[in-house]
Design an enzyme around this catalytic site. Structure first.
Site, PDB file in Angstrom:
ATOM      1  N   GLY A   1      22.352  -4.148  -1.685  1.00 34.93           N
ATOM      2  CA  GLY A   1      20.948  -4.513  -1.900  1.00 34.93           C
ATOM      3  C   GLY A   1      20.524  -4.187  -3.318  1.00 34.93           C
TER       4      GLY A   1
ATOM      5  N   SER B   1      20.054  -6.097  -6.005  1.00 33.44           N
ATOM      6  CA  SER B   1      19.411  -7.059  -6.905  1.00 33.44           C
ATOM      7  C   SER B   1      17.943  -6.755  -7.155  1.00 33.44           C
ATOM      8  CB  SER B   1      19.544  -8.474  -6.335  1.00 33.44           C
ATOM      9  OG  SER B   1      18.853  -8.574  -5.098  1.00 33.44           O
ATOM     10  N   ARG B   2      17.334  -5.973  -6.279  1.00 31.95           N
ATOM     11  CA  ARG B   2      15.899  -5.725  -6.488  1.00 31.95           C
ATOM     12  C   ARG B   2      15.469  -4.397  -5.843  1.00 31.95           C
ATOM     13  NH1 ARG B   2      13.274 -10.225  -2.324  1.00 31.95           N
ATOM     14  NH2 ARG B   2      12.896  -8.692  -0.684  1.00 31.95           N
TER      15      ARG B   2
ATOM     16  N   ASP C   1      26.919 -10.569   2.209  1.00 31.55           N
ATOM     17  CA  ASP C   1      26.032 -10.248   3.326  1.00 31.55           C
ATOM     18  C   ASP C   1      26.615  -9.028   4.039  1.00 31.55           C
ATOM     19  OD1 ASP C   1      24.663 -10.124   5.756  1.00 31.55           O
ATOM     20  OD2 ASP C   1      24.362 -12.292   5.801  1.00 31.55           O
ATOM     21  N   VAL C   2      25.858  -7.932   4.056  1.00 34.96           N
ATOM     22  CA  VAL C   2      26.403  -6.688   4.623  1.00 34.96           C
ATOM     23  C   VAL C   2      26.639  -6.789   6.129  1.00 34.96           C
ATOM     24  CG1 VAL C   2      25.504  -5.143   2.834  1.00 34.96           C
ATOM     25  CG2 VAL C   2      24.103  -5.622   4.872  1.00 34.96           C
TER      26      VAL C   2
ATOM     27  N   SER D   1      14.177   5.601   6.308  1.00 38.06           N
ATOM     28  CA  SER D   1      12.736   5.422   6.076  1.00 38.06           C
ATOM     29  C   SER D   1      12.007   6.483   6.887  1.00 38.06           C
ATOM     30  CB  SER D   1      12.312   4.030   6.562  1.00 38.06           C
ATOM     31  OG  SER D   1      10.911   3.956   6.713  1.00 38.06           O
TER      32      SER D   1
ATOM     33  N   TYR E   1      12.716  -1.978  13.194  1.00 42.91           N
ATOM     34  CA  TYR E   1      13.003  -1.295  11.920  1.00 42.91           C
ATOM     35  C   TYR E   1      13.158   0.213  12.137  1.00 42.91           C
ATOM     36  CZ  TYR E   1      12.304  -0.119   6.945  1.00 42.91           C
ATOM     37  OH  TYR E   1      12.446   0.350   5.666  1.00 42.91           O
TER      38      TYR E   1
ATOM     39  N   LYS F   1      16.458   2.474  11.436  1.00 46.95           N
ATOM     40  CA  LYS F   1      16.431   3.556  10.449  1.00 46.95           C
ATOM     41  C   LYS F   1      16.709   4.912  11.093  1.00 46.95           C
ATOM     42  CE  LYS F   1      15.697   1.043   6.810  1.00 46.95           C
ATOM     43  NZ  LYS F   1      16.733   0.947   5.775  1.00 46.95           N
TER      44      LYS F   1
ATOM     45  N   ILE G   1       6.886   2.532  -0.692  1.00 52.99           N
ATOM     46  CA  ILE G   1       7.352   2.335  -2.075  1.00 52.99           C
ATOM     47  C   ILE G   1       6.979   0.923  -2.540  1.00 52.99           C
ATOM     48  CG2 ILE G   1       9.347   2.475  -3.629  1.00 52.99           C
ATOM     49  CD1 ILE G   1       8.748   5.122  -2.072  1.00 52.99           C
TER      50      ILE G   1
HETATM   51  P1  NAD Z   1      13.726  -5.106  -1.067  1.00 52.22           P
HETATM   52  O1  NAD Z   1      13.337  -6.076  -0.019  1.00 52.22           O
HETATM   53  O2  NAD Z   1      12.991  -5.115  -2.361  1.00 52.22           O
HETATM   54  O3  NAD Z   1      15.291  -5.258  -1.394  1.00 52.22           O
HETATM   55  C1  NAD Z   1      16.218  -5.332  -0.362  1.00 52.22           C
HETATM   56  C2  NAD Z   1      17.566  -5.649  -0.907  1.00 52.22           C
HETATM   57  O4  NAD Z   1      18.450  -5.793   0.205  1.00 52.22           O
HETATM   58  C3  NAD Z   1      17.656  -6.948  -1.705  1.00 52.22           C
HETATM   59  O5  NAD Z   1      18.483  -6.733  -2.818  1.00 52.22           O
HETATM   60  C4  NAD Z   1      18.335  -7.928  -0.747  1.00 52.22           C
HETATM   61  O6  NAD Z   1      19.119  -8.894  -1.413  1.00 52.22           O
HETATM   62  C5  NAD Z   1      19.221  -6.954   0.035  1.00 52.22           C
HETATM   63  N1  NAD Z   1      19.596  -7.482   1.341  1.00 52.22           N
HETATM   64  C6  NAD Z   1      18.798  -7.831   2.377  1.00 52.22           C
HETATM   65  N2  NAD Z   1      19.537  -8.305   3.388  1.00 52.22           N
HETATM   66  C7  NAD Z   1      20.839  -8.224   2.986  1.00 52.22           C
HETATM   67  C8  NAD Z   1      22.077  -8.556   3.576  1.00 52.22           C
HETATM   68  N3  NAD Z   1      22.152  -9.071   4.812  1.00 52.22           N
HETATM   69  N4  NAD Z   1      23.214  -8.372   2.878  1.00 52.22           N
HETATM   70  C9  NAD Z   1      23.167  -7.854   1.621  1.00 52.22           C
HETATM   71  N5  NAD Z   1      22.021  -7.519   1.015  1.00 52.22           N
HETATM   72  C10 NAD Z   1      20.875  -7.708   1.687  1.00 52.22           C
HETATM   73  O7  NAD Z   1      13.671  -3.684  -0.359  1.00 52.22           O
HETATM   74  P2  NAD Z   1      13.393  -2.222  -0.950  1.00 52.22           P
HETATM   75  O8  NAD Z   1      11.958  -1.922  -0.769  1.00 52.22           O
HETATM   76  O9  NAD Z   1      14.027  -2.072  -2.273  1.00 52.22           O
HETATM   77  O10 NAD Z   1      14.174  -1.355   0.138  1.00 52.22           O
HETATM   78  C11 NAD Z   1      15.478  -0.836  -0.090  1.00 52.22           C
HETATM   79  C12 NAD Z   1      15.850   0.027   1.105  1.00 52.22           C
HETATM   80  O11 NAD Z   1      14.902   1.079   1.241  1.00 52.22           O
HETATM   81  C13 NAD Z   1      15.819  -0.741   2.428  1.00 52.22           C
HETATM   82  O12 NAD Z   1      16.855  -0.289   3.265  1.00 52.22           O
HETATM   83  C14 NAD Z   1      14.483  -0.368   3.014  1.00 52.22           C
HETATM   84  O13 NAD Z   1      14.479  -0.454   4.412  1.00 52.22           O
HETATM   85  C15 NAD Z   1      14.331   1.057   2.523  1.00 52.22           C
HETATM   86  N6  NAD Z   1      12.942   1.488   2.469  1.00 52.22           N
HETATM   87  C16 NAD Z   1      12.019   0.847   1.703  1.00 52.22           C
HETATM   88  C17 NAD Z   1      10.700   1.294   1.712  1.00 52.22           C
HETATM   89  C18 NAD Z   1       9.615   0.640   0.891  1.00 52.22           C
HETATM   90  O14 NAD Z   1       8.447   1.015   1.071  1.00 52.22           O
HETATM   91  N7  NAD Z   1       9.909  -0.294   0.022  1.00 52.22           N
HETATM   92  C19 NAD Z   1      10.336   2.382   2.504  1.00 52.22           C
HETATM   93  C20 NAD Z   1      11.315   3.005   3.261  1.00 52.22           C
HETATM   94  C21 NAD Z   1      12.615   2.550   3.243  1.00 52.22           C
END
Ligand code: NAD
Length: 248
Positions: A13, A15-16, A64-65, A143, A156, A160, A189
């Protein structure tokens, strides 16, 4: 001067959001980095360019994971290109929110497949080499929803919470081999994942955050950077929350 041994990190994940910030942070820490993502090739290429400018080696693949064969291929290609993997950060994750009463079966399975099976697929694919080398560190992104549960996020939250149980079990299994497994549990976040929420939902959530703001992806990446470093050499099986106090 003693030569610094190159270290290799794999980030899913990447890329972003948090994954992207982690790729950049680990590159700054001196890791060669391999990352995967699901769809945005342009963002991945831009990130690869930015990382390469820091002087470390970098590669990315669209993987794709959910697909363990693709994940095994990514691990093999990373190891043949950059060398054995020392650190793994699983940041790939999705949400498909709905109250349970309205939950679509597919949304339940998609979230479990990406968030939990994805973590299994990655850890399963790297653990043997790490055990052989008696070296490695795993950081899985959970999370606060996985610790406390979150209404409209039963899928979710379950995924988690599963990551926490999985990582703690793994920490016990691989600790004797010198491998650490930890969990980072962020709160709210500021990333693409949360940008889809309405301003009303965000304002409501912020009322519960004592620090009064959303967290930043680079703040989470700092914590990951600590966990993969030798500064955390005695930290394993931990669930470190980074949430501005939302869970208090
Ligand atoms: P995001 O949506 O910005 O990025 C998610 C990333 O996962 C992307 O790069 C996407 O390409 C990749 N992804 C999604 N499905 C995929 C798949 N099947 N195979 C490969 N890659 C895949 O999310 P984020 O906010 O950066 O979150 C990152 C992690 O942190 C996640 O696991 C999310 O659950 C966790 N998280 C985020 C928050 C928040 O508030 N943003 C809070 C708690 C936990």
């Amino acid at each position: 001067m003693a030569e610094i041994e190159p270290r290799v990190a794999l980030v899913t994940g990447g890329s972003r959001g948090i994954g992207r910030a982690t790729v950049l942070r680990l590159a700054r820490d001196g890791f060669d980095v391999s990352f995967c993502y699901q769809s945005n090739e342009t963002a991945a290429l831009e990130l690869e360019k930015e990382v390469a400018e820091t002087g470390v080696r970098v590669m990315h693949r669209k993987v794709d994971v959910r697909d363990i064969d693709l994940v095994r291929g990514l691990v093999a290609e990373t190891e043949s290109t950059l060398g054995p993997i020392d650190a793994v950060v699983t940041a790939a994750g999705i949400t498909r929110d709905n109250p349970l009463l309205l939950m679509q079966d597919d949304d339940w399975h998609q979230v479990l497949d990406v968030n939990l099976d994805g973590v299994y697929n990655v850890c399963r694919s790297v653990v043997f080499t790490m055990m052989k080398r008696k070296r490695g560190v795993l950081v899985n992104l959970s999370s606060v929803a996985g610790v406390y549960g979150n209404a409209t996020q039963s899928n979710y939250s379950a995924s988690k919470a599963g990551i926490i149980g999985f990582s703690r079990a793994l920490a016990k299994e691989v600790g004797p081999y010198g491998i650490r497994a930890n969990v980072v549990a962020p709160g709210f976040i500021d990333t693409d994942m949360t940008s889809v929420l309405t301003s009303q939902v965000k304002e409501k959530a912020l009322e519960s955050v004592p620090l009064g703001r959303l967290g930043r992806a680079d703040e989470v990446a700092d914590l990951v950077s600590y966990l993969v470093s030798d500064r955390a050499a005695y930290v394993t099986g931990a669930v470190l929350q980074i949430d501005g106090g939302i869970s208090l």
